[in-house]
Every structure is written in C-alpha cells, then in structure tokens.
Design a protein around this motif. Sequence first.
Motif, PDB file in Angstrom:
ATOM      1  N   UNK A  88       8.397 -33.705  -6.916  1.00  0.00           N
ATOM      2  CA  UNK A  88       8.323 -32.677  -7.946  1.00  0.00           C
ATOM      3  C   UNK A  88       7.522 -33.113  -9.170  1.00  0.00           C
ATOM      4  N   UNK A  89       7.185 -34.379  -9.279  1.00  0.00           N
ATOM      5  CA  UNK A  89       6.431 -34.828 -10.448  1.00  0.00           C
ATOM      6  C   UNK A  89       4.953 -34.520 -10.249  1.00  0.00           C
ATOM      7  N   UNK A  90       4.588 -33.277 -10.423  1.00  0.00           N
ATOM      8  CA  UNK A  90       3.194 -32.865 -10.303  1.00  0.00           C
ATOM      9  C   UNK A  90       2.654 -32.873  -8.892  1.00  0.00           C
ATOM     10  N   UNK A  91       3.541 -32.879  -7.938  1.00  0.00           N
ATOM     11  CA  UNK A  91       3.097 -32.953  -6.550  1.00  0.00           C
ATOM     12  C   UNK A  91       2.934 -31.606  -5.903  1.00  0.00           C
ATOM     13  N   UNK A  92       3.238 -31.526  -4.651  1.00  0.00           N
ATOM     14  CA  UNK A  92       3.004 -30.339  -3.849  1.00  0.00           C
ATOM     15  C   UNK A  92       3.937 -29.198  -4.245  1.00  0.00           C
ATOM     16  N   UNK A  93       3.424 -27.998  -4.095  1.00  0.00           N
ATOM     17  CA  UNK A  93       4.234 -26.804  -4.277  1.00  0.00           C
ATOM     18  C   UNK A  93       4.947 -26.405  -2.992  1.00  0.00           C
TER      19      UNK A  93
ATOM     20  N   UNK B  40      -2.868 -27.761  -1.101  1.00  0.00           N
ATOM     21  CA  UNK B  40      -2.065 -28.238   0.020  1.00  0.00           C
ATOM     22  C   UNK B  40      -2.251 -27.294   1.187  1.00  0.00           C
TER      23      UNK B  40
ATOM     24  N   UNK C 265       9.040 -20.897  -7.594  1.00  0.00           N
ATOM     25  CA  UNK C 265       8.124 -19.995  -6.909  1.00  0.00           C
ATOM     26  C   UNK C 265       8.780 -18.629  -6.788  1.00  0.00           C
TER      27      UNK C 265
END
Lengths: 117, 115
Positions: A98-103, B56, B104
């Motif tokens: 969650x630290x600026x990673x993937x959504x 992604x 989201x």
Amino acid sequence: AQKITQTQPGMFVQEKEAVTLDCTYDTSDPSYGLFWYKQPSSGEMIFLIYQGSYDQQNATEGRYSLNFQKARKSANLVISASQLGDSAMYFCAMREGTQGGSEKLVFGKGMKLTVNP
Amino acid sequence: KAGVTQTPRYLIKTRGQQVTLSCSPISGHRSVSWYQQTPGQGLQFLFEYFSETQRNKGNFPGRFSGRQFSNSRSEMNVSTLELGDSALYLCASSLRSGGEENIQYFGAGTRLSVL
C-alpha cells in the motif's frame, strides 16, 4: 495461492439481527489494506469499509464494523441490525504494497447474504 | 459529486468482433482500474491506468487493452471476442494518493454478452 478466502457461500439472517461474514487472507507483505464491498443484483460494487494493516483499532462505518485479527489473518465483517436492503453479495478484498504500490485488488469469491423479514 | 460512470451498460456482440467500453472516473480521481467478473473466475484485475500510463496489468491476453485520456477518462478494448469474454466489466477510480487508505470506487459495470 488463494489470497482471500470466503468460505461461506451463503447466509440467511433475520431482519434486525447482527451477522458476521468471514474473510481470511494470506500475504507476506507487511503493508496491506483490506476492504469489504457489497454488490447488489444491479451489479455495482459498493465500498463498505477499510482496514489498514497498521491500524491498531478495528474499523467502523455506521452499521458496519471490521473484526481485524492480524495474527490469525482474518478480517470479518460485522453488520449490526440487518436490514432488507442488506441482501446482496459481499466481497472481501486485499491490496498489497500500500505504500505507493499497486492499485490491484484481489477479491475473494464472495458470499450471498439474504435478510429475511 | 457524480460517481464512476460506465457506458454502455449492456452490450451484445458476436465472436470475432471487437468492443470498446468507456469509464469516466469520479471528478479529481486520476487512477482507473478495470476488472472482469465471471461466475467461474470471480473478480479479476485487468489493468490500471494513472496519468495516461498503464501502471499495472493482470494476467490477460493481449486482446485486452486500454488507454486513458488527459481528462482521466479510460477506455477498454477487447479485440477478436471469444465466448469466454462474456462477463461484467467493472471500472474503479481512486485518488492513488500513495497512502494506505486509498479507496477504489466502482461503477455499475458493463455487461458484455458474446454470442
């Protein structure tokens, strides 16, 4: 490996009663977020509640609360005072890094809740 | 404040055709993610776009593609449709603020039927 497990395919509850929906997760990432969404028959996914991996307290949003047990890797959703409109599919989801990673959200298979009058 | 808008809501196509789905995010949201929902596979992540760049990608064939415009609206394209592409396609938008609590929010979906 399955990362989100929802073992209850369906549950029935009487109106005004409380209900707990189970969710267990698996991750090696120390930073992650856990989410619950509701999907009525119309199809839209409705966000209910969020719990961060570093949160010390269980999240609450109105009638929804999240019973977060980090050591057991469980994130159960509790709905108090069920209403007829709560009848829907419920999905538990996780986002890693969650630290600026993937959504990217990884979802469980969901469970169907039916509230009876 | 308007939510996530997906158009069209329903589509019927035949095998071999291509289709384009549209998603307008919540105002101010710059990240758009796409998911496919089927009874057999459940909800699966397709891809995410942020600042007009794919950030992604899920495990889907190259027939699935997308793009994002400068106003953050996103389109998803599926070429050479197969029967197995029949699904509910959900779009979600978020602030992508980098913090933990980055929610989201989903649209109502586009239900695609391939005949």
